[in-house]
Motif scaffolding. Structure first.
Motif, mmCIF file in Angstrom:
data_model
loop_
_atom_site.group_PDB
_atom_site.id
_atom_site.type_symbol
_atom_site.label_atom_id
_atom_site.label_comp_id
_atom_site.label_asym_id
_atom_site.label_seq_id
_atom_site.Cartn_x
_atom_site.Cartn_y
_atom_site.Cartn_z
ATOM 1 N N TYR A 19 0.852 -1.191 0.000
ATOM 2 C CA TYR A 19 0.000 0.000 0.000
ATOM 3 C C TYR A 19 0.891 1.246 0.000
ATOM 4 O O TYR A 19 2.010 1.243 0.520
ATOM 5 C CB TYR A 19 -0.896 0.022 1.240
ATOM 6 C CG TYR A 19 -2.111 -0.868 1.150
ATOM 7 C CD1 TYR A 19 -3.067 -0.654 0.162
ATOM 8 C CD2 TYR A 19 -2.305 -1.898 2.058
ATOM 9 C CE1 TYR A 19 -4.194 -1.465 0.077
ATOM 10 C CE2 TYR A 19 -3.435 -2.712 1.988
ATOM 11 C CZ TYR A 19 -4.370 -2.486 0.993
ATOM 12 O OH TYR A 19 -5.490 -3.284 0.906
ATOM 13 N N LYS A 21 2.338 2.641 -2.484
ATOM 14 C CA LYS A 21 3.442 2.582 -3.444
ATOM 15 C C LYS A 21 2.921 2.126 -4.812
ATOM 16 O O LYS A 21 1.764 1.741 -4.964
ATOM 17 C CB LYS A 21 4.524 1.607 -2.964
ATOM 18 C CG LYS A 21 5.027 1.879 -1.549
ATOM 19 C CD LYS A 21 5.767 3.191 -1.431
ATOM 20 C CE LYS A 21 6.230 3.444 -0.004
ATOM 21 N NZ LYS A 21 6.933 4.746 0.149
ATOM 22 N N VAL A 22 3.829 2.155 -5.800
ATOM 23 C CA VAL A 22 3.496 1.714 -7.159
ATOM 24 C C VAL A 22 4.105 0.349 -7.415
ATOM 25 O O VAL A 22 5.284 0.107 -7.116
ATOM 26 C CB VAL A 22 4.005 2.723 -8.212
ATOM 27 C CG1 VAL A 22 3.759 2.193 -9.626
ATOM 28 C CG2 VAL A 22 3.325 4.080 -8.021
ATOM 29 N N SER A 155 3.163 7.955 -7.958
ATOM 30 C CA SER A 155 3.783 7.590 -6.680
ATOM 31 C C SER A 155 3.276 8.498 -5.568
ATOM 32 O O SER A 155 2.997 8.039 -4.451
ATOM 33 C CB SER A 155 5.307 7.679 -6.781
ATOM 34 O OG SER A 155 5.812 6.753 -7.721
ATOM 35 N N ALA A 158 -0.298 7.475 -4.695
ATOM 36 C CA ALA A 158 -0.332 6.250 -3.896
ATOM 37 C C ALA A 158 -0.006 6.541 -2.442
ATOM 38 O O ALA A 158 -0.671 6.051 -1.521
ATOM 39 C CB ALA A 158 0.651 5.231 -4.476
ATOM 40 N N CYS A 163 -3.034 4.096 -1.013
ATOM 41 C CA CYS A 163 -3.609 3.022 -1.831
ATOM 42 C C CYS A 163 -2.485 2.356 -2.628
ATOM 43 O O CYS A 163 -1.401 2.909 -2.788
ATOM 44 C CB CYS A 163 -4.681 3.565 -2.775
ATOM 45 S SG CYS A 163 -4.088 4.752 -3.999
ATOM 46 N N ALA A 164 -2.763 1.166 -3.101
ATOM 47 C CA ALA A 164 -1.815 0.479 -3.975
ATOM 48 C C ALA A 164 -2.150 0.828 -5.418
ATOM 49 O O ALA A 164 -3.306 0.708 -5.831
ATOM 50 C CB ALA A 164 -1.895 -1.031 -3.760
ATOM 51 N N ILE A 165 -1.162 1.278 -6.174
ATOM 52 C CA ILE A 165 -1.359 1.550 -7.597
ATOM 53 C C ILE A 165 -0.578 0.513 -8.392
ATOM 54 O O ILE A 165 0.637 0.362 -8.216
ATOM 55 C CB ILE A 165 -0.920 2.973 -7.973
ATOM 56 C CG1 ILE A 165 -1.822 3.998 -7.280
ATOM 57 C CG2 ILE A 165 -0.952 3.162 -9.493
ATOM 58 C CD1 ILE A 165 -1.545 5.448 -7.653
#
Length: 318
Positions: A19, A21-22, A155, A158, A163-165
């Motif tokens: 979570y 981060k990209v 980035s 996120a 959130c997770a991207i």
């Protein structure tokens, strides 16, 4: 650094998708990247663990959580004829899978609508599939100076919304190159991501696909995990698979290790049931890893029985 607070990394799927981060998931066309991601999405919308407990494993530490909203943007597959049927087949709660309407104005990674959607829906996962469709018409994906601002932007989103991207990408055609250089476009895509996964098909086992970790900045790299994808039975997680990312992509030794494990089981069980402890000890002396052995056991349909209070393995009746 004295004034910087230490933060704990939280995970959508440890150690693959963090979570805040990209993450990049890449592979050749038709290898099952989108299908796998839709399976993950389906579990998240139901609050269920993403990965099931495999044979030979103890109960997973990963517990079911609250159902979450997911934003899924695709520029390749039809929503009505492809994406929704796959989500339904995976058991997703489609009311929690959200799409930004970009029918009149194509969405890009710099688009304000992306942040607005995350903020309004409180989405925990955002998927852009594939990367190159969300760069913008004027962006050259091979130029680092044009890619860096885009990756910086997602980035920041996120991290800001925790959130997770996930960016899904295709591979280039350099079959002899290292896995870290097989992604389309500038290496800055991979440089900006905190986790990079590769999905590939196992040679001589066309229904078996493997997910390999090729970059992990926040945790030790995860072990390769395989899933089966076929027309009759659909999607099924298999478990850990003994193969490297470079071998998976180059074709070297694809499936060789599990085939060796199958041959070992066929030979040791040829005359009937053998105690599990004996099999495990013999396989270890042959250099066969435990996960590879359990995968071969499942592939052959070897049965576990318990005569006399001790677990034994036996080949299925023909």
């Amino acid at each position: 650094m004295e004034d910087v607070a230490v933060e704990q990394v939280e995970w959508l799927l440890y150690p693959f998708i963090p979570y805040g981060k990209v993450t990049i998931i890449q592979g050749d066309p038709g290898e099952g990247k989108t299908t796998m991601v839709l399976q993950i999405i389906a579990k998240l919308t139901k609050g269920e663990p993403v990965l099931p407990v495999m044979d030979g494993e103890e109960e997973s530490a990963e517990q079911a959580g609250e159902p979450v909203n997911v934003i899924y943007q695709t520029a390749e597959d039809g929503l009505g004829d492809t994406i929704k049927p796959r989500l339904l087949a995976a058991g997703a709660d489609c009311s929690k899978v959200l799409v930004i309407d970009d029918s009149e104005l194509p969405l890009t990674m710099l688009d304000e609508r992306l942040e607005q959607a995350i903020r309004q829906t409180n989405a925990r996962l955002v998927v852009l599939d594939p990367i190159q469709s969300f760069l913008g018409a004027e962006v050259d994906m091979h130029r680092a100076n044009e890619i860096r601002p885009l990756m910086k932007r997602v980035s920041v989103l996120a991290e800001k919304y925790h959130c997770a991207i996930v960016l899904i990408g295709h591979m280039n055609k350099n079959s002899t190159g290292k896995s870290s250089y097989r992604g389309l476009g500038s290496i800055d895509f991979q440089a900006a991501a905190r986790s990079v996964l590769i999905v590939g098909r196992v040679k001589n086992e066309p229904e078996t696909r493997v997910v390999c970790h090729v970059k992990s900045s926040l945790a030790p790299e995860g072990k390769p995990i395989a899933f089966r994808l076929d027309k009759d039975n659909g999607f099924e997680w298999i478990g850990e698979y003994d193969i490297s990312a470079d071998d998976l992509l180059s074709g070297n030794n694809r499936g060789q290790k599990i085939n060796e494990a199958k041959e070992f089981l066929l030979e040791i069980l040829a005359d009937g049931a053998v105690e599990q402890n004996v099999i495990l000890k013999e396989s270890e002396s042959c250099g066969i890893k435990g996960k590879t052995l359990w995968n071969a056991k499942k592939a052959l349909g070897v049965q576990s029985i318990k005569p006399g209070g001790h677990w034994s393995w036996v080949l299925p009746e023909q």
